[in-house]
Design a protein around this motif. Sequence first.
Motif, PDB file in Angstrom:
ATOM      1  N   ILE A 106       0.826  -1.212   0.000  1.00 42.92           N
ATOM      2  CA  ILE A 106       0.000   0.000   0.000  1.00 42.92           C
ATOM      3  C   ILE A 106       0.862   1.265   0.000  1.00 42.92           C
ATOM      4  CG2 ILE A 106      -2.009  -1.073   1.048  1.00 42.92           C
ATOM      5  CD1 ILE A 106      -1.147  -0.001   3.755  1.00 42.92           C
ATOM      6  N   GLY A 107       2.152   1.103  -0.293  1.00 43.63           N
ATOM      7  CA  GLY A 107       3.040   2.258  -0.384  1.00 43.63           C
ATOM      8  C   GLY A 107       3.853   2.488   0.872  1.00 43.63           C
ATOM      9  N   GLU A 108       4.948   3.211   0.708  1.00 43.29           N
ATOM     10  CA  GLU A 108       5.841   3.569   1.805  1.00 43.29           C
ATOM     11  C   GLU A 108       6.363   2.341   2.547  1.00 43.29           C
ATOM     12  OE1 GLU A 108       3.834   6.366   4.305  1.00 43.29           O
ATOM     13  OE2 GLU A 108       3.461   7.789   2.668  1.00 43.29           O
ATOM     14  N   GLY A 109       6.557   1.268   1.802  1.00 40.17           N
ATOM     15  CA  GLY A 109       7.090   0.040   2.380  1.00 40.17           C
ATOM     16  C   GLY A 109       6.124  -0.707   3.274  1.00 40.17           C
ATOM     17  N   GLU A 110       4.860  -0.336   3.273  1.00 39.55           N
ATOM     18  CA  GLU A 110       3.866  -0.971   4.141  1.00 39.55           C
ATOM     19  C   GLU A 110       2.985  -1.926   3.351  1.00 39.55           C
ATOM     20  OE1 GLU A 110       1.752   1.765   6.691  1.00 39.55           O
ATOM     21  OE2 GLU A 110       3.351   3.244   6.488  1.00 39.55           O
ATOM     22  N   ARG A 111       2.413  -2.883   4.088  1.00 38.57           N
ATOM     23  CA  ARG A 111       1.546  -3.885   3.479  1.00 38.57           C
ATOM     24  C   ARG A 111       0.216  -3.943   4.229  1.00 38.57           C
ATOM     25  NH1 ARG A 111       3.718  -9.673   3.269  1.00 38.57           N
ATOM     26  NH2 ARG A 111       3.820  -9.302   5.510  1.00 38.57           N
ATOM     27  N   LEU A 112      -0.814  -4.218   3.489  1.00 37.58           N
ATOM     28  CA  LEU A 112      -2.106  -4.567   4.065  1.00 37.58           C
ATOM     29  C   LEU A 112      -2.243  -6.082   3.984  1.00 37.58           C
ATOM     30  CD1 LEU A 112      -5.155  -4.207   4.875  1.00 37.58           C
ATOM     31  CD2 LEU A 112      -5.616  -3.916   2.442  1.00 37.58           C
ATOM     32  N   ARG A 166      -8.102   0.925  16.435  1.00 37.28           N
ATOM     33  CA  ARG A 166      -7.191   0.156  15.571  1.00 37.28           C
ATOM     34  C   ARG A 166      -7.968  -0.632  14.533  1.00 37.28           C
ATOM     35  NH1 ARG A 166      -3.311  -3.742  18.440  1.00 37.28           N
ATOM     36  NH2 ARG A 166      -2.794  -4.141  16.258  1.00 37.28           N
ATOM     37  N   LEU A 167      -9.119  -1.150  14.918  1.00 38.32           N
ATOM     38  CA  LEU A 167      -9.943  -1.869  13.948  1.00 38.32           C
ATOM     39  C   LEU A 167     -10.378  -0.932  12.833  1.00 38.32           C
ATOM     40  CD1 LEU A 167     -11.584  -4.386  13.078  1.00 38.32           C
ATOM     41  CD2 LEU A 167     -13.445  -3.512  14.516  1.00 38.32           C
ATOM     42  N   ALA A 168     -10.844   0.259  13.200  1.00 36.44           N
ATOM     43  CA  ALA A 168     -11.326   1.208  12.201  1.00 36.44           C
ATOM     44  C   ALA A 168     -10.213   1.672  11.270  1.00 36.44           C
ATOM     45  CB  ALA A 168     -11.979   2.401  12.895  1.00 36.44           C
ATOM     46  N   VAL A 169      -8.977   1.701  11.768  1.00 36.18           N
ATOM     47  CA  VAL A 169      -7.840   2.119  10.934  1.00 36.18           C
ATOM     48  C   VAL A 169      -7.644   1.168   9.760  1.00 36.18           C
ATOM     49  CG1 VAL A 169      -5.303   2.278  10.944  1.00 36.18           C
ATOM     50  CG2 VAL A 169      -6.643   3.481  12.679  1.00 36.18           C
ATOM     51  N   LYS A 170      -8.123  -0.073   9.887  1.00 37.88           N
ATOM     52  CA  LYS A 170      -8.024  -0.991   8.752  1.00 37.88           C
ATOM     53  C   LYS A 170      -8.713  -0.413   7.518  1.00 37.88           C
ATOM     54  CE  LYS A 170      -6.795  -4.791   8.618  1.00 37.88           C
ATOM     55  NZ  LYS A 170      -5.543  -5.513   8.265  1.00 37.88           N
ATOM     56  N   LEU A 171      -9.755   0.385   7.728  1.00 36.09           N
ATOM     57  CA  LEU A 171     -10.441   1.004   6.593  1.00 36.09           C
ATOM     58  C   LEU A 171      -9.531   1.985   5.860  1.00 36.09           C
ATOM     59  CD1 LEU A 171     -13.980   1.576   8.121  1.00 36.09           C
ATOM     60  CD2 LEU A 171     -13.468   0.198   6.088  1.00 36.09           C
ATOM     61  N   ILE A 172      -8.673   2.671   6.595  1.00 38.48           N
ATOM     62  CA  ILE A 172      -7.720   3.579   5.956  1.00 38.48           C
ATOM     63  C   ILE A 172      -6.757   2.772   5.092  1.00 38.48           C
ATOM     64  CG2 ILE A 172      -5.928   5.308   6.324  1.00 38.48           C
ATOM     65  CD1 ILE A 172      -7.264   6.035   8.948  1.00 38.48           C
ATOM     66  N   GLU A 173      -6.333   1.621   5.583  1.00 42.71           N
ATOM     67  CA  GLU A 173      -5.419   0.782   4.808  1.00 42.71           C
ATOM     68  C   GLU A 173      -6.082   0.307   3.515  1.00 42.71           C
ATOM     69  OE1 GLU A 173      -4.047  -2.342   7.342  1.00 42.71           O
ATOM     70  OE2 GLU A 173      -3.032  -0.976   8.715  1.00 42.71           O
ATOM     71  N   ARG A 203     -18.434  -1.015  18.180  1.00 45.02           N
ATOM     72  CA  ARG A 203     -17.346  -1.185  17.221  1.00 45.02           C
ATOM     73  C   ARG A 203     -17.845  -0.953  15.790  1.00 45.02           C
ATOM     74  NH1 ARG A 203     -13.021  -3.451  19.949  1.00 45.02           N
ATOM     75  NH2 ARG A 203     -12.000  -4.530  18.219  1.00 45.02           N
ATOM     76  N   ILE A 204     -19.050  -1.405  15.506  1.00 49.06           N
ATOM     77  CA  ILE A 204     -19.621  -1.131  14.187  1.00 49.06           C
ATOM     78  C   ILE A 204     -19.850   0.363  14.011  1.00 49.06           C
ATOM     79  CG2 ILE A 204     -21.647  -1.485  12.716  1.00 49.06           C
ATOM     80  CD1 ILE A 204     -21.841  -4.320  13.879  1.00 49.06           C
ATOM     81  N   SER A 205     -20.311   1.028  15.065  1.00 49.90           N
ATOM     82  CA  SER A 205     -20.515   2.481  14.995  1.00 49.90           C
ATOM     83  C   SER A 205     -19.201   3.207  14.735  1.00 49.90           C
ATOM     84  CB  SER A 205     -21.148   2.987  16.291  1.00 49.90           C
ATOM     85  OG  SER A 205     -22.455   2.462  16.464  1.00 49.90           O
ATOM     86  N   ASP A 206     -18.115   2.724  15.325  1.00 53.65           N
ATOM     87  CA  ASP A 206     -16.808   3.352  15.101  1.00 53.65           C
ATOM     88  C   ASP A 206     -16.338   3.145  13.668  1.00 53.65           C
ATOM     89  OD1 ASP A 206     -16.778   4.275  17.668  1.00 53.65           O
ATOM     90  OD2 ASP A 206     -15.452   2.723  18.448  1.00 53.65           O
ATOM     91  N   LEU A 207     -16.655   1.988  13.085  1.00 54.11           N
ATOM     92  CA  LEU A 207     -16.338   1.778  11.668  1.00 54.11           C
ATOM     93  C   LEU A 207     -17.133   2.750  10.800  1.00 54.11           C
ATOM     94  CD1 LEU A 207     -16.323  -2.135  11.588  1.00 54.11           C
ATOM     95  CD2 LEU A 207     -14.335  -0.671  11.186  1.00 54.11           C
ATOM     96  N   GLN A 208     -18.391   2.933  11.123  1.00 52.58           N
ATOM     97  CA  GLN A 208     -19.213   3.874  10.363  1.00 52.58           C
ATOM     98  C   GLN A 208     -18.705   5.303  10.511  1.00 52.58           C
ATOM     99  OE1 GLN A 208     -23.048   2.759  12.111  1.00 52.58           O
ATOM    100  NE2 GLN A 208     -23.674   1.867  10.155  1.00 52.58           N
ATOM    101  N   ALA A 209     -18.224   5.651  11.713  1.00 45.94           N
ATOM    102  CA  ALA A 209     -17.690   6.991  11.927  1.00 45.94           C
ATOM    103  C   ALA A 209     -16.441   7.226  11.083  1.00 45.94           C
ATOM    104  CB  ALA A 209     -17.375   7.201  13.413  1.00 45.94           C
TER     105      ALA A 209
END
Length: 304
Positions: A153-159, A193-200, A249-255
């Motif tokens: 996903i760039g900058e040497g990082e992987r999803l 941290r779970l929601a950050v997966k959406l950014i990845e 947790r679902i609400s945080d994903l939606q946010a």
Amino acid sequence: MTHSTSSVPAAELAPSPAEPLRLQVLTALALHRMATTGQLRQMLRPDSSRQLVSRVLNRLRSTGFVDLTPLPDSDRSRTHAWYLTPEGSRLTRDIPILRGRPPYPITSTTAASLKTPHTLTVVRAHLPFAADARRLGHEHGPWDWTPEVAHLIGEGERLVADAVMHYTVVDGEHRRKLRAFVEVDRSTMSSERLAVKLIEYARLFLYEVQPVGRRRPTSTGPTWLRWYPVFPRVLFVLTGASRARLGDRISDLQAMVAQHPLVAALAREVQLGAGVLEDIEEHGPSGSVWVPLTGGEPRPWTNL
């Protein structure tokens, strides 16, 4: 646990048109990393007895290709998780369905026990999709669910997706091919941290590799086009907490979808949903158990 394998020639376990169960068991453990006897039965022989699969596993263990580790739950002390030994991993390396997959040997019961909870939950998430496909006449089997798929996903990082699923909806002569990235959450990480997966996933959606040696950047298109004709939908499968906590947790994903510009852009193009594993098991993935991360009433995963 180590045994000599000289008494079982590799040719006996080679693929054949009949696909003997022992070959399917080895392939399933190589692909899915680990599974219980019951999970392997549901995956490979749902209409057969548990004893049939147990006999095959015990024979493979006696010849050194598989081993087992007990599950930590004392109430299930007779239940074990099976995994390939290094010898079993070497044996399966050339099975066609596994070509290109990195080896995943586990060299000790201790190493296996560390991976057991998450790995078995990922397998558990797969089984309702397979059962749904059998019931509905769709196409989705043991080899259509690939765990731990990595993408740059760039900058040497992987999803690393917990799994990539391929599923074909069959409606008469009409065939609809669907794909999904699946994230299995046991509520062991923070909701943030779970929601950050959406950014990845949003980064993967946009990521392009620039050809080396060109003076001007030349787009070759997003890298995901190398593997997928359309970007797979993203499904979060949640378990391991109270209903209220899972709802939060679902609400945080939606946010995250609502507030992060890259994720919002992803959501305009890609279907995103979350469901509770116990609901998926009870009602099937085709039930109205998936909450769209863009908002709205629960619905089947195919209609997000």
